[in-house]
Design an enzyme around this catalytic site. Sequence first.
Site, PDB file in Angstrom:
ATOM      1  N   GLU A 193      -0.753   4.752  -0.675  1.00  0.00           N
ATOM      2  CA  GLU A 193      -1.252   6.139  -0.953  1.00  0.00           C
ATOM      3  C   GLU A 193      -0.408   7.129  -0.107  1.00  0.00           C
ATOM      4  O   GLU A 193       0.399   7.145   0.876  1.00  0.00           O
ATOM      5  CB  GLU A 193      -2.120   5.934   0.262  1.00  0.00           C
ATOM      6  CG  GLU A 193      -3.548   6.229  -0.099  1.00  0.00           C
ATOM      7  CD  GLU A 193      -4.656   6.074   0.675  1.00  0.00           C
ATOM      8  OE1 GLU A 193      -5.311   6.862   1.776  1.00  0.00           O
ATOM      9  OE2 GLU A 193      -4.775   4.808   0.832  1.00  0.00           O
ATOM     10  N   ASP A 251      -6.184  16.127 -23.971  1.00  0.00           N
ATOM     11  CA  ASP A 251      -6.412  14.041 -23.531  1.00  0.00           C
ATOM     12  C   ASP A 251      -5.046  13.489 -24.496  1.00  0.00           C
ATOM     13  O   ASP A 251      -5.773  13.623 -25.349  1.00  0.00           O
ATOM     14  CB  ASP A 251      -7.510  13.551 -23.485  1.00  0.00           C
ATOM     15  CG  ASP A 251      -7.657  12.805 -22.837  1.00  0.00           C
ATOM     16  OD1 ASP A 251      -6.856  11.243 -22.997  1.00  0.00           O
ATOM     17  OD2 ASP A 251      -9.180  11.743 -22.724  1.00  0.00           O
ATOM     18  N   TYR A 277       0.705  -0.952   0.097  1.00  0.00           N
ATOM     19  CA  TYR A 277       0.162  -0.122  -0.011  1.00  0.00           C
ATOM     20  C   TYR A 277       0.863   1.263  -0.239  1.00  0.00           C
ATOM     21  O   TYR A 277       1.391   0.847   0.923  1.00  0.00           O
ATOM     22  CB  TYR A 277      -0.676   0.105   1.331  1.00  0.00           C
ATOM     23  CG  TYR A 277      -2.197  -0.336   1.389  1.00  0.00           C
ATOM     24  CD1 TYR A 277      -2.985   1.420   0.178  1.00  0.00           C
ATOM     25  CD2 TYR A 277      -3.513  -0.959   1.007  1.00  0.00           C
ATOM     26  CE1 TYR A 277      -4.404   0.966  -0.661  1.00  0.00           C
ATOM     27  CE2 TYR A 277      -4.617  -1.059   0.471  1.00  0.00           C
ATOM     28  CZ  TYR A 277      -5.153   0.219   0.093  1.00  0.00           C
ATOM     29  OH  TYR A 277      -6.772   0.147  -0.679  1.00  0.00           O
ATOM     30  N   LYS A 308      -1.952   3.105 -25.041  1.00  0.00           N
ATOM     31  CA  LYS A 308      -2.204   2.872 -26.936  1.00  0.00           C
ATOM     32  C   LYS A 308      -1.011   3.002 -27.621  1.00  0.00           C
ATOM     33  O   LYS A 308       0.126   1.841 -27.297  1.00  0.00           O
ATOM     34  CB  LYS A 308      -3.123   4.115 -26.660  1.00  0.00           C
ATOM     35  CG  LYS A 308      -4.959   3.722 -25.605  1.00  0.00           C
ATOM     36  CD  LYS A 308      -5.567   4.514 -25.674  1.00  0.00           C
ATOM     37  CE  LYS A 308      -6.270   3.827 -25.037  1.00  0.00           C
ATOM     38  NZ  LYS A 308      -7.929   4.778 -25.208  1.00  0.00           N
ATOM     39  N   THR A 353      -3.244   7.812 -21.525  1.00  0.00           N
ATOM     40  CA  THR A 353      -3.499   6.030 -21.267  1.00  0.00           C
ATOM     41  C   THR A 353      -1.874   5.795 -21.169  1.00  0.00           C
ATOM     42  O   THR A 353      -0.836   6.108 -21.841  1.00  0.00           O
ATOM     43  CB  THR A 353      -3.632   5.194 -22.544  1.00  0.00           C
ATOM     44  OG1 THR A 353      -3.801   5.849 -23.142  1.00  0.00           O
ATOM     45  CG2 THR A 353      -5.339   6.001 -21.899  1.00  0.00           C
ATOM     46  N   ARG A 403      -0.817  -1.216 -19.065  1.00  0.00           N
ATOM     47  CA  ARG A 403      -2.760  -0.532 -18.954  1.00  0.00           C
ATOM     48  C   ARG A 403      -2.658   0.584 -17.665  1.00  0.00           C
ATOM     49  O   ARG A 403      -2.267  -0.076 -16.234  1.00  0.00           O
ATOM     50  CB  ARG A 403      -3.612  -1.744 -18.652  1.00  0.00           C
ATOM     51  CG  ARG A 403      -3.495  -2.600 -19.527  1.00  0.00           C
ATOM     52  CD  ARG A 403      -4.975  -3.002 -19.324  1.00  0.00           C
ATOM     53  NE  ARG A 403      -6.158  -1.961 -20.074  1.00  0.00           N
ATOM     54  CZ  ARG A 403      -6.112  -2.069 -21.354  1.00  0.00           C
ATOM     55  NH1 ARG A 403      -5.561  -3.133 -22.463  1.00  0.00           N
ATOM     56  NH2 ARG A 403      -6.722  -1.374 -22.463  1.00  0.00           N
TER      57      ARG A 403
HETATM   58  C1  LIG Z   1      -8.808   5.513 -24.517  1.00  0.00           C
HETATM   59  C2  LIG Z   1      -9.264   6.628 -23.718  1.00  0.00           C
HETATM   60  C3  LIG Z   1      -9.525   7.299 -23.253  1.00  0.00           C
HETATM   61  C4  LIG Z   1      -9.520   6.345 -21.414  1.00  0.00           C
HETATM   62  O1  LIG Z   1      -8.762   5.160 -21.348  1.00  0.00           O
HETATM   63  P1  LIG Z   1      -9.098   4.287 -21.066  1.00  0.00           P
HETATM   64  O2  LIG Z   1      -7.303   3.716 -20.274  1.00  0.00           O
HETATM   65  O3  LIG Z   1      -9.486   3.055 -20.647  1.00  0.00           O
HETATM   66  O4  LIG Z   1      -9.453   4.422 -19.321  1.00  0.00           O
HETATM   67  C5  LIG Z   1      -9.634   8.587 -22.004  1.00  0.00           C
HETATM   68  N1  LIG Z   1      -9.620   9.074 -23.318  1.00  0.00           N
HETATM   69  C6  LIG Z   1      -8.929   9.478 -24.252  1.00  0.00           C
HETATM   70  C7  LIG Z   1      -9.325  10.280 -25.184  1.00  0.00           C
HETATM   71  C8  LIG Z   1      -9.428   8.291 -24.802  1.00  0.00           C
HETATM   72  O5  LIG Z   1      -8.741   7.837 -26.636  1.00  0.00           O
END
Ligand SMILES: *Cc1c(COP(=O)(O)O)cnc(C)c1O
Length: 480
Positions: free
Chosen positions: A68, A243, A66, A275, A272, A281
């Site tokens: 936090e 994002d 843990y 991707k 993320t 992940r």
């Molecule tokens: C994939 C994605 C997310 C979410 O990511 P997760 O890891 O699935 O929570 C958020 N914003 C955008 C623009 C994405 O393409």
Amino acid sequence: MSDLGSTASDIYRNVLSVIEGVEPRIAAATRAELTDQRASLKLIASENYASLPVLMTMGTWFSDKYAEGTIGHRFYAGCQNVDTVESVAAEHARELFGAEYAYVQPHSGIDANLVAYWSILAHRVESPVLERLGAKNVNELSEDDWETLRKSFAEQRVMGMSLDVGGHLTHGFRPNISGKMFHQRSYGTNAETQLIDYDKLLADARAFKPLILVAGYSAYPRRVNFAKMREIADEVGATLFVDMAHFAGLVAGKVFTGEEDPVPYAHLVASTTHKSLRGPRGGFVLATPEYAPSVDRGCPMVLGGPLSHIMAAKAVAFAEARTDSFRDYAAKVADNAKVLAEGLLKRGATLVTGGTDNHLVLIDTGSFGITGRQAESALLDSGIVTNRNSVPNDPNGAWYTTGVRIGTPALTSRGFGADEFDKVAELIVDVLANTTATTTAAGTPGKAKYTLADGVADRTKAASAELLDANPLYPGLAVS
Ligand SMILES: *Cc1c(COP(=O)(O)O)cnc(C)c1O
């Protein structure tokens, strides 16, 4: 990808036999997943294949701790090794992206976005109230002052890209918590060019006056000019939040530079790690120093305890992303997307925006007379994994859709180049051109059922198998 096949074979055979002794169905499913991933033409634009070092780093006893809090300020004792892990991951993230501050705890992209929203609210809405009232934190506020502050949270506005042109649910859309937190207005794209119309965006932002301008997308096949986004944000007093969940790998790999690199322009960037960035992940947030203190309180204010084993794997992935070989990879991801788009166009497909200059391509399936759902299913029958996706002003709605989104990050990791992606384009068009919507009882084309002409699935699978065999996933890795 690194050729660690034989070492990894020994490791994973042993690991799987241990798992087998506890729950054989999980060992079997884990083996089957490798077989399936190896055998499919993975074109899902948000997926990739993490390296074996990244995968191995996730499976350790860091999971048991843990931690936090933040580096050096934990709510639990004995976090010295987690501190090392988090510091190294954050250092790599800062240096990789040229950011002043990095927070590597978020468990996913959505969690990273929540941290960003929370920190913007804390910094821009809560802090000024505390300062004005001379309070150190919210616990010192009277019931009345707290109630007033609580109400003012609910009055804040966010502006993000419309879902049907490629935005994401977390950018203030009603079904998502962000839509319940904020008043939202979305910006679309130009009806003709299908590109972001920055002048219109500025006019809309002037009228709406958002607290937060969100830039970033899941299904927009073009680059964004973040310098323009920042100008618009400054003009209306908004925080620019980018994002980059989908395209972080192209930023890390220096494909997006100058005004296409969000980091120098945004107040906050969330992403993320799994991707195009090709890590475990997870998620992370980059911030300017003014937002750093509130981002740092992400856990435990909006996030559960940090996943130290995943932060360790993020550090490994960030280290990989700082190599020349990752830069080559990122350049190929973008080059391959262009080849894929051109291969589709020259065979008669219609693409949203007419092409791509990032890692993804959005096929408008309407010109084949089928819905996105029918296209997705027919492609899957043929061993090609994609996902259906809305196109601008989609006549079939968000469930059936009229598009298929495809991307190059995963297959580029397997070693696919221009020749292979041109072949992939040929296979896709062959399947879509041979798919027919089944007519309903009313005599109109249905949205779900379809027929795929005889022999197409088999010949597509055979052709993909050749491409896949020539570009093996985790070369040399044998698990049974
Ligand atoms: C994939 C994605 C997310 C979410 O990511 P997760 O890891 O699935 O929570 C958020 N914003 C955008 C623009 C994405 O393409």
